[in-house]
Enzyme design. Sequence first.
Site, mmCIF file in Angstrom:
data_model
loop_
_atom_site.group_PDB
_atom_site.id
_atom_site.type_symbol
_atom_site.label_atom_id
_atom_site.label_comp_id
_atom_site.label_asym_id
_atom_site.label_seq_id
_atom_site.Cartn_x
_atom_site.Cartn_y
_atom_site.Cartn_z
ATOM 1 N N GLU A 133 0.835 -1.204 0.000
ATOM 2 C CA GLU A 133 0.000 0.000 0.000
ATOM 3 C C GLU A 133 0.865 1.248 0.000
ATOM 4 O O GLU A 133 2.091 1.174 0.041
ATOM 5 C CB GLU A 133 -0.936 -0.049 1.220
ATOM 6 C CG GLU A 133 -1.823 -1.283 1.175
ATOM 7 C CD GLU A 133 -2.818 -1.389 2.309
ATOM 8 O OE1 GLU A 133 -2.659 -0.704 3.333
ATOM 9 O OE2 GLU A 133 -3.774 -2.189 2.154
ATOM 10 N N GLU A 152 -2.042 -10.104 -6.397
ATOM 11 C CA GLU A 152 -2.126 -10.833 -7.673
ATOM 12 C C GLU A 152 -1.326 -10.117 -8.756
ATOM 13 O O GLU A 152 -0.581 -10.727 -9.515
ATOM 14 C CB GLU A 152 -3.581 -10.949 -8.134
ATOM 15 C CG GLU A 152 -4.479 -11.734 -7.195
ATOM 16 C CD GLU A 152 -5.126 -10.885 -6.106
ATOM 17 O OE1 GLU A 152 -4.510 -9.902 -5.643
ATOM 18 O OE2 GLU A 152 -6.256 -11.206 -5.709
ATOM 19 N N CYS A 184 -2.174 -4.727 -5.713
ATOM 20 C CA CYS A 184 -2.698 -5.983 -5.174
ATOM 21 C C CYS A 184 -1.651 -7.103 -5.285
ATOM 22 O O CYS A 184 -0.791 -7.078 -6.172
ATOM 23 C CB CYS A 184 -3.934 -6.433 -5.951
ATOM 24 S SG CYS A 184 -5.387 -5.410 -5.693
HETATM 25 N N1 THU Z 1 -6.086 -6.632 -2.197
HETATM 26 C C1 THU Z 1 -5.315 -7.546 -2.853
HETATM 27 O O1 THU Z 1 -4.084 -7.545 -2.710
HETATM 28 N N2 THU Z 1 -5.920 -8.449 -3.659
HETATM 29 C C2 THU Z 1 -7.268 -8.564 -3.810
HETATM 30 O O2 THU Z 1 -7.732 -9.368 -4.584
HETATM 31 C C3 THU Z 1 -8.161 -7.699 -3.021
HETATM 32 C C4 THU Z 1 -7.520 -6.545 -2.356
HETATM 33 C C5 THU Z 1 -5.437 -5.698 -1.285
HETATM 34 C C6 THU Z 1 -5.420 -4.264 -1.732
HETATM 35 C C7 THU Z 1 -5.338 -3.538 -0.413
HETATM 36 O O3 THU Z 1 -4.000 -3.435 -0.018
HETATM 37 C C8 THU Z 1 -6.056 -4.442 0.565
HETATM 38 O O4 THU Z 1 -6.117 -5.710 -0.055
HETATM 39 C C9 THU Z 1 -7.467 -3.983 0.928
HETATM 40 O O5 THU Z 1 -8.204 -3.701 -0.204
#
Ligand code: THU
Length: 127
Positions: free
Chosen positions: A44, A55, A53
Amino acid sequence: MDYNELMKQAKEVSEKAYAPYSKFKVGACLCTPDGKLFSGCNFENSSFGLTICAERNAVGTAIANGEQKISAIAIFSPNMDNCLPCGACRQVLYEFRSQNGIDVITEINNELKVYSLDELLPGGFDL
Ligand code: THU
Protein backbone atom coordinates in the site's frame (compact mmCIF):
# COMPACT_ATOMS: atom_id res chain seq x y z
CA MET A 1 0.62 -28.82 -10.34
CA ASP A 2 0.05 -29.34 -6.63
CA TYR A 3 -2.37 -26.61 -5.62
CA ASN A 4 -1.49 -27.21 -1.95
CA GLU A 5 2.04 -26.06 -2.73
CA LEU A 6 0.71 -22.95 -4.50
CA MET A 7 -1.44 -22.14 -1.46
CA LYS A 8 1.49 -22.77 0.89
CA GLN A 9 3.60 -20.21 -0.97
CA ALA A 10 0.67 -17.75 -1.13
CA LYS A 11 0.43 -17.99 2.67
CA GLU A 12 4.15 -17.49 3.13
CA VAL A 13 4.28 -14.38 0.98
CA SER A 14 1.13 -12.90 2.58
CA GLU A 15 3.24 -12.41 5.71
CA LYS A 16 5.43 -9.97 3.74
CA ALA A 17 2.49 -7.75 2.71
CA TYR A 18 2.81 -4.04 3.41
CA ALA A 19 -0.71 -3.11 4.46
CA PRO A 20 -0.47 -0.56 7.30
CA TYR A 21 -3.61 1.30 6.16
CA SER A 22 -6.14 -1.46 5.49
CA LYS A 23 -4.41 -4.06 7.70
CA PHE A 24 -5.61 -6.50 5.04
CA LYS A 25 -2.70 -8.71 4.00
CA VAL A 26 -2.86 -10.75 0.81
CA GLY A 27 -0.46 -13.21 -0.81
CA ALA A 28 -0.69 -14.80 -4.25
CA CYS A 29 1.32 -17.54 -5.91
CA LEU A 30 0.83 -18.34 -9.60
CA CYS A 31 2.17 -21.07 -11.81
CA THR A 32 2.97 -21.19 -15.49
CA PRO A 33 1.91 -24.12 -17.70
CA ASP A 34 5.37 -25.67 -17.31
CA GLY A 35 5.28 -25.40 -13.53
CA LYS A 36 7.29 -22.28 -12.67
CA LEU A 37 6.03 -20.46 -9.57
CA PHE A 38 5.95 -16.73 -8.88
CA SER A 39 4.49 -15.05 -5.84
CA GLY A 40 3.60 -11.55 -4.71
CA CYS A 41 1.95 -9.66 -1.87
CA ASN A 42 0.01 -6.42 -1.71
CA PHE A 43 1.79 -3.19 -0.91
CA GLU A 44 0.00 0.00 0.00
CA ASN A 45 0.89 3.66 -0.13
CA SER A 46 0.08 6.87 1.78
CA SER A 47 -1.55 7.89 -1.49
CA PHE A 48 -4.09 5.07 -1.25
CA GLY A 49 -4.86 4.75 -4.96
CA LEU A 50 -1.29 3.63 -5.63
CA THR A 51 -1.83 0.35 -3.80
CA ILE A 52 -0.79 -2.74 -5.73
CA CYS A 53 -2.70 -5.98 -5.17
CA ALA A 54 -0.91 -9.25 -4.43
CA GLU A 55 -2.13 -10.83 -7.67
CA ARG A 56 -0.80 -8.04 -9.87
CA ASN A 57 2.50 -8.06 -8.01
CA ALA A 58 2.85 -11.80 -8.75
CA VAL A 59 1.92 -11.28 -12.41
CA GLY A 60 4.54 -8.50 -12.73
CA THR A 61 7.22 -10.77 -11.31
CA ALA A 62 6.29 -13.55 -13.76
CA ILE A 63 6.47 -11.09 -16.67
CA ALA A 64 9.84 -9.76 -15.49
CA ASN A 65 11.08 -13.35 -15.51
CA GLY A 66 10.06 -13.86 -19.13
CA GLU A 67 6.81 -15.76 -18.53
CA GLN A 68 3.58 -14.71 -20.24
CA LYS A 69 1.19 -17.57 -19.58
CA ILE A 70 -0.51 -18.39 -16.29
CA SER A 71 -2.33 -21.66 -15.61
CA ALA A 72 -3.27 -21.22 -11.94
CA ILE A 73 -3.08 -18.75 -9.08
CA ALA A 74 -3.65 -19.29 -5.36
CA ILE A 75 -4.73 -16.33 -3.25
CA PHE A 76 -4.63 -16.13 0.54
CA SER A 77 -5.49 -13.56 3.16
CA PRO A 78 -5.19 -14.22 6.89
CA ASN A 79 -8.07 -11.76 7.22
CA MET A 80 -10.65 -13.53 5.06
CA ASP A 81 -11.70 -16.96 3.85
CA ASN A 82 -12.27 -17.33 0.12
CA CYS A 83 -10.22 -14.25 -0.80
CA LEU A 84 -11.01 -13.76 -4.48
CA PRO A 85 -9.22 -11.36 -6.86
CA CYS A 86 -10.70 -7.89 -7.35
CA GLY A 87 -12.19 -7.02 -10.73
CA ALA A 88 -9.07 -5.22 -11.95
CA CYS A 89 -6.88 -8.22 -11.12
CA ARG A 90 -9.30 -10.57 -12.89
CA GLN A 91 -8.82 -8.58 -16.09
CA VAL A 92 -5.03 -8.50 -15.62
CA LEU A 93 -5.00 -12.29 -15.16
CA TYR A 94 -7.20 -12.70 -18.25
CA GLU A 95 -4.50 -11.08 -20.39
CA PHE A 96 -2.07 -13.88 -19.53
CA ARG A 97 -4.44 -16.88 -19.47
CA SER A 98 -3.03 -20.16 -20.69
CA GLN A 99 -4.64 -22.29 -23.38
CA ASN A 100 -6.64 -24.02 -20.62
CA GLY A 101 -7.55 -20.76 -18.91
CA ILE A 102 -6.61 -20.05 -15.30
CA ASP A 103 -7.64 -21.92 -12.17
CA VAL A 104 -8.14 -19.50 -9.27
CA ILE A 105 -7.62 -21.19 -5.92
CA THR A 106 -8.80 -19.89 -2.55
CA GLU A 107 -9.11 -21.43 0.88
CA ILE A 108 -12.31 -21.93 2.84
CA ASN A 109 -12.14 -23.57 6.29
CA ASN A 110 -8.62 -24.80 5.50
CA GLU A 111 -9.79 -26.49 2.31
CA LEU A 112 -8.96 -25.48 -1.23
CA LYS A 113 -11.69 -24.16 -3.49
CA VAL A 114 -10.98 -24.01 -7.23
CA TYR A 115 -12.72 -21.59 -9.60
CA SER A 116 -12.07 -20.97 -13.26
CA LEU A 117 -11.22 -17.42 -14.29
CA ASP A 118 -13.94 -17.82 -16.94
CA GLU A 119 -16.60 -18.11 -14.23
CA LEU A 120 -15.15 -15.19 -12.23
CA LEU A 121 -14.77 -12.95 -15.29
CA PRO A 122 -17.18 -13.81 -18.07
CA GLY A 123 -16.48 -11.80 -21.21
CA GLY A 124 -13.04 -10.44 -20.31
CA PHE A 125 -11.80 -7.63 -22.55
CA ASP A 126 -9.49 -8.63 -25.39
CA LEU A 127 -8.16 -6.29 -28.10
N1 THU B 1 -6.09 -6.63 -2.20
C1 THU B 1 -5.32 -7.55 -2.85
O1 THU B 1 -4.08 -7.54 -2.71
N2 THU B 1 -5.92 -8.45 -3.66
C2 THU B 1 -7.27 -8.56 -3.81
O2 THU B 1 -7.73 -9.37 -4.58
C3 THU B 1 -8.16 -7.70 -3.02
C4 THU B 1 -7.52 -6.55 -2.36
C5 THU B 1 -5.44 -5.70 -1.28
C6 THU B 1 -5.42 -4.26 -1.73
C7 THU B 1 -5.34 -3.54 -0.41
O3 THU B 1 -4.00 -3.44 -0.02
C8 THU B 1 -6.06 -4.44 0.57
O4 THU B 1 -6.12 -5.71 -0.06
C9 THU B 1 -7.47 -3.98 0.93
O5 THU B 1 -8.20 -3.70 -0.20
